[in-house]
Scaffold this motif. Structure first.
Motif, PDB file in Angstrom:
ATOM      1  N   CYS A  53      27.992 -54.047 -64.507  1.00  3.40           N
ATOM      2  CA  CYS A  53      27.299 -54.439 -65.752  1.00  3.40           C
ATOM      3  C   CYS A  53      28.267 -55.042 -66.769  1.00  3.40           C
ATOM      4  N   GLU A  54      29.473 -54.471 -66.868  1.00  3.47           N
ATOM      5  CA  GLU A  54      30.474 -55.042 -67.776  1.00  3.47           C
ATOM      6  C   GLU A  54      30.832 -56.466 -67.364  1.00  3.47           C
ATOM      7  N   GLN A  55      30.903 -56.690 -66.052  1.00  2.00           N
ATOM      8  CA  GLN A  55      31.232 -58.028 -65.555  1.00  2.00           C
ATOM      9  C   GLN A  55      30.084 -59.005 -65.818  1.00  2.00           C
ATOM     10  N   LEU A  56      28.858 -58.541 -65.630  1.00  2.00           N
ATOM     11  CA  LEU A  56      27.694 -59.398 -65.904  1.00  2.00           C
ATOM     12  C   LEU A  56      27.606 -59.736 -67.392  1.00  2.00           C
ATOM     13  N   LYS A  57      28.021 -58.800 -68.240  1.00  2.00           N
ATOM     14  CA  LYS A  57      28.023 -59.069 -69.691  1.00  2.00           C
ATOM     15  C   LYS A  57      29.012 -60.180 -70.044  1.00  2.00           C
ATOM     16  N   ARG A  58      30.098 -60.269 -69.252  1.00  2.00           N
ATOM     17  CA  ARG A  58      31.052 -61.365 -69.467  1.00  2.00           C
ATOM     18  C   ARG A  58      30.386 -62.720 -69.209  1.00  2.00           C
ATOM     19  N   MET A  59      29.350 -62.718 -68.373  1.00  2.00           N
ATOM     20  CA  MET A  59      28.626 -63.940 -68.053  1.00  2.00           C
ATOM     21  C   MET A  59      27.482 -64.206 -69.029  1.00  2.00           C
ATOM     22  N   GLY A  60      27.314 -63.309 -70.007  1.00  2.00           N
ATOM     23  CA  GLY A  60      26.272 -63.508 -71.020  1.00  2.00           C
ATOM     24  C   GLY A  60      25.068 -62.617 -70.862  1.00  2.00           C
ATOM     25  N   ALA A  61      25.102 -61.681 -69.908  1.00  2.00           N
ATOM     26  CA  ALA A  61      23.952 -60.797 -69.710  1.00  2.00           C
ATOM     27  C   ALA A  61      23.807 -59.822 -70.868  1.00  2.00           C
ATOM     28  N   GLN A  64      22.626 -52.470 -57.807  1.00  2.00           N
ATOM     29  CA  GLN A  64      23.500 -53.514 -58.352  1.00  2.00           C
ATOM     30  C   GLN A  64      22.954 -54.922 -58.126  1.00  2.00           C
ATOM     31  N   PRO A  65      22.594 -55.303 -56.887  1.00  2.00           N
ATOM     32  CA  PRO A  65      21.967 -56.619 -56.737  1.00  2.00           C
ATOM     33  C   PRO A  65      20.626 -56.719 -57.458  1.00  2.00           C
ATOM     34  N   LEU A  66      19.892 -55.607 -57.563  1.00  2.00           N
ATOM     35  CA  LEU A  66      18.626 -55.631 -58.311  1.00  2.00           C
ATOM     36  C   LEU A  66      18.867 -55.926 -59.793  1.00  2.00           C
ATOM     37  N   THR A  67      19.981 -55.410 -60.320  1.00  2.00           N
ATOM     38  CA  THR A  67      20.322 -55.702 -61.716  1.00  2.00           C
ATOM     39  C   THR A  67      20.460 -57.206 -61.927  1.00  2.00           C
ATOM     40  N   ALA A  68      21.127 -57.882 -60.968  1.00  2.00           N
ATOM     41  CA  ALA A  68      21.285 -59.336 -61.061  1.00  2.00           C
ATOM     42  C   ALA A  68      19.922 -60.030 -61.028  1.00  2.00           C
ATOM     43  N   LEU A  69      19.037 -59.557 -60.152  1.00  2.00           N
ATOM     44  CA  LEU A  69      17.705 -60.152 -60.052  1.00  2.00           C
ATOM     45  C   LEU A  69      16.916 -59.959 -61.344  1.00  2.00           C
ATOM     46  N   LEU A  70      17.019 -58.772 -61.934  1.00  2.00           N
ATOM     47  CA  LEU A  70      16.242 -58.473 -63.138  1.00  2.00           C
ATOM     48  C   LEU A  70      16.734 -59.234 -64.363  1.00  2.00           C
ATOM     49  N   LEU A  71      17.955 -59.769 -64.306  1.00  2.00           N
ATOM     50  CA  LEU A  71      18.417 -60.640 -65.397  1.00  2.00           C
ATOM     51  C   LEU A  71      17.572 -61.910 -65.478  1.00  2.00           C
ATOM     52  N   LYS A  72      16.875 -62.234 -64.386  1.00  2.00           N
ATOM     53  CA  LYS A  72      16.001 -63.416 -64.366  1.00  2.00           C
ATOM     54  C   LYS A  72      14.587 -63.097 -64.860  1.00  2.00           C
ATOM     55  N   ALA A  73      14.263 -61.814 -64.948  1.00  2.00           N
ATOM     56  CA  ALA A  73      12.903 -61.410 -65.338  1.00  2.00           C
ATOM     57  C   ALA A  73      12.809 -61.274 -66.854  1.00  2.00           C
ATOM     58  N   LYS A  74      11.864 -61.960 -67.455  1.00  2.00           N
ATOM     59  CA  LYS A  74      11.688 -61.855 -68.907  1.00  2.00           C
ATOM     60  C   LYS A  74      11.219 -60.459 -69.250  1.00  2.00           C
ATOM     61  N   GLY A  75      11.718 -59.941 -70.360  1.00  2.00           N
ATOM     62  CA  GLY A  75      11.340 -58.596 -70.782  1.00  2.00           C
ATOM     63  C   GLY A  75      12.451 -57.595 -70.516  1.00  2.00           C
ATOM     64  N   ARG A  76      12.136 -56.335 -70.731  1.00  2.00           N
ATOM     65  CA  ARG A  76      13.133 -55.262 -70.662  1.00  2.00           C
ATOM     66  C   ARG A  76      12.941 -54.457 -69.374  1.00  2.00           C
ATOM     67  N   SER A  77      14.000 -54.356 -68.583  1.00  2.00           N
ATOM     68  CA  SER A  77      13.984 -53.539 -67.371  1.00  2.00           C
ATOM     69  C   SER A  77      14.922 -52.353 -67.541  1.00  2.00           C
TER      70      SER A  77
END
Length: 439
Positions: A336-344, A309-322
């Motif tokens: 992930c649903e909550q992060l999508k609310r933030m624009g992920a 879960q914290p890695l998902t947040a970190l990978l939102l900063k990495a360009k490209g597809r993880s």
């Protein structure tokens, strides 16, 4: 019934030193193990968190004496007279089942509620049941609790069908005071299993092979008191490493065991973070040019499910597809649903999250369903534009003593607020529509 929430704002690079607290998951097992002794046990480096307070209340309800002095717990189990664990108390976290392994040999009957804690779908205890039955225990299942009985526990050869940390610890506890020898095959190798075995052996148990996939236990007649210090929390440590990565900062972790974070450090290095370590410290430096990657969680020493879960947040900063895959807890994607609310840009299907990184995040109202989801949302809030409001703080407090204070000391713009939200605040409608959480 005070309402709580976190407010997180975009923060610069986090910098500083932080001491890693004692392990939550280890402490939960050690507290139960301490109840097996014929003399008082002293545990040091115990974190002051909600799960430990809940477990302490259960221990007191059995008749044991428990005293707390900061992060040191003194347990005198000699007065234990009740092994009926209140289902309401045990349902607030996962590992109340350790009381079955700890108390069954001596008290012959234990009743306890079903596993609770994080909202991660069902936490099956089938491997616990299988192992305890092999040792001579019988089970009776009711709506909100179950009873385990055994006139005498006998050593057995137990083959786990799947690797289970909780099951390994529970059966190890049960075996220590059983008659004869027990061998656990396909056992979990987690540091928390080793820490529990170390305590038991200090108390006079004969546990061999903890940390490997085969653990041998020779039953003893009684256990004595001792002093023991809980290992550092590798899951908390990993989250702080990722906090440095997500803010392009530099953080030094003190009182940590780098070996316990091997898989995590290897993956973070692959993403672009830099590390230097000593025997008991890790310094991490972030990188503004993070690389996308593939992650698959597994049982120790593979990357822990708690890190995805914290890695998902970190990978939102990495360009490209993880790609993030979690077969251990397939339900562990609520964040992930909550992060999508933030624009992920995240798509979840069949326990796999596909993350398209590099998109800016916007602060909004989000909810933490479990401890690690809460950390994921905090990390994302540190880099989002505007304010991120995080509810579900009671989940985060199950694993973190003072997340706002500890991460704030490194330079994060974060506040824990209580009371009623002000008019016009995005939380206003949230709290109107939901009952207050029980803190």
């Amino acid at each position: 019934q005070m309402k709580k929430w976190l407010e997180v704002n975009n923060s610069g690079p986090l910098r500083g030193r932080i001491r890693v607290p004692g392990s939550k998951n280890s402490s939960l097992a050690l507290l139960a193990a301490a109840c097996m002794a014929d003399e008082p046990v002293c545990l040091g480096n115990v974190p002051n968190i909600a799960d430990i307070r809940n477990l302490s209340n259960i221990i007191i309800s059995t008749g044991a004496v428990l005293k707390i002095d900061k992060n040191v717990l003194y347990i005198d189990p000699t007065g234990i007279h009740s092994t009926n664990i209140d289902p309401g108390k045990s349902a607030s976290f996962r590992t109340a089942y350790y009381f079955v392994g700890a108390l069954l040999a001596r008290h012959k009957k234990v009743s306890v509620g079903y596993p609770g804690g994080d909202n991660l779908g069902s936490r099956p205890i089938d491997q616990h049941i299988k192992g305890l039955k092999a040792m001579g225990a019988g089970f009776t299942f009711y709506d909100n609790y179950y009873t385990v009985e055994a006139e005498k526990l006998k050593g057995a050869d137990i083959h786990f069908d799947v690797i289970t940390c909780g099951g390994t610890i529970n059966l190890m506890l049960a075996s220590v005071l059983a008659s004869g020898k027990t061998t656990l095959y396909n056992a979990a190798r987690d540091p928390e299993v080793v820490d529990t075995a170390v305590l038991l052996n200090k108390m006079g148990a004969k546990v061999y092979g903890a940390g490997t996939d085969t653990i041998r236990i020779e039953g003893v007649k009684q256990l004595g008191g001792c002093r023991h210090s809980v290992i550092p929390d590798r899951l908390v440590a990993g989250a702080f490493l990722m906090a440095a990565g997500i803010t392009n900062g530099t953080i030094t972790l003190e009182d940590v065991i780098p070996e316990h974070l091997g898989a995590c450090i290897k993956k973070l290095s692959e993403i672009g973070l830099d590390f230097t370590s000593t025997d008991n410290s890790i310094t991490v430096t972030g990188n503004s040019n993070l690389k996308s990657t593939r992650i698959k969680s597994g049982m120790y020493p593979i990357l822990a499910s708690d890190f995805q879960q914290p890695l998902t947040a970190l990978l939102l900063k990495a360009k490209g597809r993880s790609i993030v895959m979690d077969r251990i807890y397939p339900e562990r994607f609520h964040h992930c649903e909550q992060l999508k609310r933030m624009g992920a840009d995240i798509t979840v299907k069949n326990s796999v999250a596909a993350i398209n990184g590099g998109r800016p995040l916007l602060g909004t109202l989000v909810h933490a369903n479990d401890i690690r989801a809460g950390i994921s949302l905090i990390l994302s809030g540190l880099t989002a534009e505007g304010t991120t409001y995080i509810t579900g703080v009671e989940h985060i407090e199950r694993g973190y003593e003072d997340i706002a204070g500890s991460i704030g000391a490194l330079g994060a713009d974060i506040r824990l607020l209580t009371g009623m939200s002000s008019k016009g605040n995005p939380l206003e409608q949230y709290f109107v529509n939901r009952p207050a959480v029980r803190i």
